[in-house]
Design a protein around this motif. Structure first.
Motif, PDB file in Angstrom:
ATOM      1  N   LEU A 247      15.266   5.246 -13.867  1.00 39.75           N
ATOM      2  CA  LEU A 247      14.446   6.368 -14.321  1.00 39.75           C
ATOM      3  C   LEU A 247      13.191   6.523 -13.473  1.00 39.75           C
ATOM      4  O   LEU A 247      12.784   7.648 -13.137  1.00 39.75           O
ATOM      5  N   ALA A 248      12.575   5.410 -13.092  1.00 38.49           N
ATOM      6  CA  ALA A 248      11.366   5.467 -12.267  1.00 38.49           C
ATOM      7  C   ALA A 248      11.673   6.018 -10.880  1.00 38.49           C
ATOM      8  O   ALA A 248      10.895   6.803 -10.326  1.00 38.49           O
ATOM      9  N   ALA A 249      12.814   5.623 -10.299  1.00 42.68           N
ATOM     10  CA  ALA A 249      13.182   6.134  -8.974  1.00 42.68           C
ATOM     11  C   ALA A 249      13.425   7.637  -9.017  1.00 42.68           C
ATOM     12  O   ALA A 249      13.028   8.373  -8.099  1.00 42.68           O
ATOM     13  N   ARG A 250      14.055   8.122 -10.068  1.00 43.62           N
ATOM     14  CA  ARG A 250      14.290   9.564 -10.179  1.00 43.62           C
ATOM     15  C   ARG A 250      12.979  10.321 -10.368  1.00 43.62           C
ATOM     16  O   ARG A 250      12.793  11.404  -9.801  1.00 43.62           O
ATOM     17  N   THR A 251      12.078   9.759 -11.144  1.00 42.36           N
ATOM     18  CA  THR A 251      10.780  10.414 -11.340  1.00 42.36           C
ATOM     19  C   THR A 251       9.993  10.467 -10.039  1.00 42.36           C
ATOM     20  O   THR A 251       9.358  11.482  -9.718  1.00 42.36           O
TER      21      THR A 251
ATOM     22  N   GLU B 145       5.410   1.827 -20.746  1.00 40.79           N
ATOM     23  CA  GLU B 145       5.215   1.543 -22.164  1.00 40.79           C
ATOM     24  C   GLU B 145       6.551   1.374 -22.879  1.00 40.79           C
ATOM     25  O   GLU B 145       6.714   0.460 -23.705  1.00 40.79           O
ATOM     26  N   ALA B 146       7.508   2.243 -22.578  1.00 42.26           N
ATOM     27  CA  ALA B 146       8.826   2.126 -23.204  1.00 42.26           C
ATOM     28  C   ALA B 146       9.532   0.845 -22.778  1.00 42.26           C
ATOM     29  O   ALA B 146      10.222   0.205 -23.585  1.00 42.26           O
ATOM     30  N   LEU B 147       9.352   0.446 -21.523  1.00 39.39           N
ATOM     31  CA  LEU B 147       9.966  -0.797 -21.052  1.00 39.39           C
ATOM     32  C   LEU B 147       9.376  -2.008 -21.756  1.00 39.39           C
ATOM     33  O   LEU B 147      10.111  -2.917 -22.166  1.00 39.39           O
ATOM     34  N   ASP B 148       8.065  -2.049 -21.908  1.00 35.98           N
ATOM     35  CA  ASP B 148       7.431  -3.182 -22.589  1.00 35.98           C
ATOM     36  C   ASP B 148       7.912  -3.302 -24.029  1.00 35.98           C
ATOM     37  O   ASP B 148       8.161  -4.414 -24.527  1.00 35.98           O
ATOM     38  N   LYS B 149       8.059  -2.176 -24.718  1.00 39.87           N
ATOM     39  CA  LYS B 149       8.557  -2.214 -26.104  1.00 39.87           C
ATOM     40  C   LYS B 149       9.994  -2.704 -26.162  1.00 39.87           C
ATOM     41  O   LYS B 149      10.353  -3.500 -27.040  1.00 39.87           O
ATOM     42  N   LYS B 150      10.818  -2.250 -25.235  1.00 40.40           N
ATOM     43  CA  LYS B 150      12.212  -2.679 -25.211  1.00 40.40           C
ATOM     44  C   LYS B 150      12.336  -4.159 -24.902  1.00 40.40           C
ATOM     45  O   LYS B 150      13.127  -4.879 -25.548  1.00 40.40           O
TER      46      LYS B 150
ATOM     47  N   THR C 225       4.429   6.480 -19.465  1.00 38.70           N
ATOM     48  CA  THR C 225       5.313   6.278 -20.620  1.00 38.70           C
ATOM     49  C   THR C 225       6.524   5.417 -20.266  1.00 38.70           C
ATOM     50  O   THR C 225       7.099   4.771 -21.150  1.00 38.70           O
ATOM     51  N   ILE C 226       6.928   5.400 -19.002  1.00 39.64           N
ATOM     52  CA  ILE C 226       8.074   4.576 -18.608  1.00 39.64           C
ATOM     53  C   ILE C 226       7.745   3.099 -18.776  1.00 39.64           C
ATOM     54  O   ILE C 226       8.540   2.319 -19.313  1.00 39.64           O
TER      55      ILE C 226
ATOM     56  N   THR D 212       0.821  -1.210   0.000  1.00 39.41           N
ATOM     57  CA  THR D 212       0.000   0.000   0.000  1.00 39.41           C
ATOM     58  C   THR D 212       0.855   1.260   0.000  1.00 39.41           C
ATOM     59  O   THR D 212       0.568   2.220  -0.741  1.00 39.41           O
ATOM     60  N   SER D 213       1.909   1.270   0.808  1.00 42.12           N
ATOM     61  CA  SER D 213       2.747   2.468   0.914  1.00 42.12           C
ATOM     62  C   SER D 213       3.556   2.708  -0.350  1.00 42.12           C
ATOM     63  O   SER D 213       3.765   3.866  -0.741  1.00 42.12           O
ATOM     64  N   MET D 214       4.012   1.657  -0.986  1.00 49.67           N
ATOM     65  CA  MET D 214       4.804   1.838  -2.202  1.00 49.67           C
ATOM     66  C   MET D 214       3.979   2.461  -3.320  1.00 49.67           C
ATOM     67  O   MET D 214       4.505   3.198  -4.162  1.00 49.67           O
ATOM     68  N   GLY D 215       2.693   2.189  -3.346  1.00 53.25           N
ATOM     69  CA  GLY D 215       1.845   2.766  -4.375  1.00 53.25           C
ATOM     70  C   GLY D 215       1.713   4.268  -4.266  1.00 53.25           C
ATOM     71  O   GLY D 215       1.484   4.953  -5.278  1.00 53.25           O
ATOM     72  N   SER D 216       1.865   4.824  -3.067  1.00 55.45           N
ATOM     73  CA  SER D 216       1.754   6.267  -2.867  1.00 55.45           C
ATOM     74  C   SER D 216       3.112   6.959  -2.807  1.00 55.45           C
ATOM     75  O   SER D 216       3.248   8.101  -3.233  1.00 55.45           O
ATOM     76  N   VAL D 217       4.139   6.290  -2.259  1.00 55.34           N
ATOM     77  CA  VAL D 217       5.457   6.910  -2.125  1.00 55.34           C
ATOM     78  C   VAL D 217       6.248   6.826  -3.423  1.00 55.34           C
ATOM     79  O   VAL D 217       6.859   7.814  -3.848  1.00 55.34           O
ATOM     80  N   ALA D 218       6.246   5.673  -4.078  1.00 55.76           N
ATOM     81  CA  ALA D 218       7.014   5.472  -5.315  1.00 55.76           C
ATOM     82  C   ALA D 218       6.140   4.747  -6.330  1.00 55.76           C
ATOM     83  O   ALA D 218       6.322   3.546  -6.568  1.00 55.76           O
ATOM     84  N   PRO D 219       5.179   5.431  -6.931  1.00 53.36           N
ATOM     85  CA  PRO D 219       4.256   4.737  -7.853  1.00 53.36           C
ATOM     86  C   PRO D 219       4.936   4.206  -9.108  1.00 53.36           C
ATOM     87  O   PRO D 219       4.604   3.115  -9.578  1.00 53.36           O
ATOM     88  N   ASN D 220       5.893   4.945  -9.656  1.00 52.29           N
ATOM     89  CA  ASN D 220       6.579   4.483 -10.861  1.00 52.29           C
ATOM     90  C   ASN D 220       7.471   3.282 -10.578  1.00 52.29           C
ATOM     91  O   ASN D 220       7.498   2.315 -11.353  1.00 52.29           O
ATOM     92  N   LEU D 221       8.190   3.333  -9.474  1.00 50.58           N
ATOM     93  CA  LEU D 221       9.034   2.198  -9.089  1.00 50.58           C
ATOM     94  C   LEU D 221       8.186   0.973  -8.796  1.00 50.58           C
ATOM     95  O   LEU D 221       8.569  -0.162  -9.123  1.00 50.58           O
ATOM     96  N   CYS D 222       7.030   1.175  -8.183  1.00 50.47           N
ATOM     97  CA  CYS D 222       6.123   0.072  -7.880  1.00 50.47           C
ATOM     98  C   CYS D 222       5.584  -0.552  -9.162  1.00 50.47           C
ATOM     99  O   CYS D 222       5.416  -1.768  -9.243  1.00 50.47           O
ATOM    100  N   GLU D 223       5.318   0.256 -10.174  1.00 45.77           N
ATOM    101  CA  GLU D 223       4.779  -0.262 -11.428  1.00 45.77           C
ATOM    102  C   GLU D 223       5.838  -0.978 -12.249  1.00 45.77           C
ATOM    103  O   GLU D 223       5.557  -1.983 -12.908  1.00 45.77           O
ATOM    104  N   ILE D 224       7.071  -0.500 -12.214  1.00 47.41           N
ATOM    105  CA  ILE D 224       8.138  -1.088 -13.024  1.00 47.41           C
ATOM    106  C   ILE D 224       8.696  -2.357 -12.379  1.00 47.41           C
ATOM    107  O   ILE D 224       8.809  -3.408 -13.014  1.00 47.41           O
TER     108      ILE D 224
END
Length: 317
Positions: free
Chosen positions: A253-257, A270-275, A267-268, A162-174
């Motif tokens: 990149l997700a951690a910096r964002t 989406e770009a990862l899935d394509k790569k 977009t992070i 639960t906390s990762m979804g609010s503190v680091a959403p991009n890192l949690c998704e990647i």
């Protein structure tokens, strides 16, 4: 010839206001001792304010991850102890971990197992020793404590997700909530993880392999803890290095964002899935392994050690 202050601005001395003289002139304090006491109190309050600000959201997640590791270590040891202890009274019971703890906590002695239970036949024909009432109560209490540890572990795991979804959403998704929180824990904070290059993120957790590579001629590690991500773990062996490199770049990149903006950027992902799909399509088959070169012996052929056996003859030896 000396340069003037206009030609060289660095030669101009910096003029700073003397707070002590200003406080005495305006009557804020009467004596130098009063100013020293006031300055001490202000410094203590400033230090306390800075200390209170160190408890950030990512630090709480790191503490939860470390608590999860401690629980895993302790609950594994306690479960093994319960397995050996209860095995003296019911050796035919093929249960371990939380399942065994729930069984012992619910029934205790094997004579309490109901007839409709799947282990009733084994319980009635068991060759284990008889369990005394005092030992049964002790084992039940011990099993209850183990069950509470498993419940606490699930509660902490839900808190991390639960906390990762609010503190680091991009890192949690990647990387996923669990892996992202563990990367933050190993780095020290979200800020330090954001400062790491992708090459460092790729080998976090592979300390032994990395040091072995630096000390000797061992191959460099291709991935560290990010191997637990299904993208790398379920991939063929010849694709894991390139997949780990691509995943580590997007994790960085997700951690910096997350640290600088805190907003979810789709977009992070989406770009990862394509790569990743491009890597899978361009490397469908394993590479051909080159034959190992045989080491050349200096000085031509090796001479056989020792004396040659003399052929049997009629003469004297």
């Amino acid at each position: 010839m000396q340069e003037s202050s206009k030609d060289n601005p660095q030669s101009v001395p910096l003029q700073r206001a003397d707070l002590r003289d200003a406080a005495l002139e305006c009557g804020f304090v009467e004596l130098d001792e009063d100013y020293d006491i006031l300055l001490r109190e202000v410094c203590i309050r400033a230090a306390k304010s800075q200390i209170s600000q160190t408890d950030t959201d990512d630090s709480r997640i790191i503490q939860a991850v470390e608590a999860l590791d401690d629980i895993d270590k302790n609950v594994n040891e306690l479960s093994e102890r319960l397995f050996e202890w209860y095995g003296r009274y019911f050796p035919e019971l093929e249960m371990t971990g939380e399942e065994l703890a729930n069984f012992v906590s619910t029934y205790g002695s094997r004579i309490n197992v109901p007839e409709d239970h799947e282990m009733s036949e084994k319980a009635s024909q068991s060759m284990g020793a008889e369990l005394l009432f005092a030992d049964e109560e002790l084992l039940r209490t011990f099993a209850n404590n183990i069950c509470s540890l498993y419940d606490t572990r699930r509660y902490i795991e839900n808190y991390i997700n639960t906390s990762m979804g609010s503190v680091a959403p991009n890192l949690c998704e990647i990387a996923g909530a669990s892996l992202g929180a563990r990367l933050m824990s190993m780095a020290g904070s979200l800020e330090k993880l954001a400062a790491f290059p992708s090459s460092t993120v790729q080998v976090i957790g592979a300390n032994r392999a990395l040091f072995k590579h630096l000390r000797s001629r061992a191959p460099s590690p291709k991935h560290g803890i990010i191997f637990n991500n299904p993208v790398i773990k379920n991939a063929p062996w010849w694709q894991r290095g390139k997949l780990a490199r691509a995943l580590a770049a997007k994790i960085s990149l997700a951690a910096r964002t997350d640290f600088y903006s805190g907003e979810l950027d789709s977009t992070i992902k989406e770009a990862l899935d394509k790569k990743l799909e491009h890597i899978r399509q361009t490397n469908p088959n394993p590479p051909e392994r080159k034959p190992e070169a045989k080491p050349q012996v200096k000085g031509g052929k090796r001479r056989s050690r020792g004396r040659k056996k003399n052929k049997k003859s009629g003469g004297n030896n």
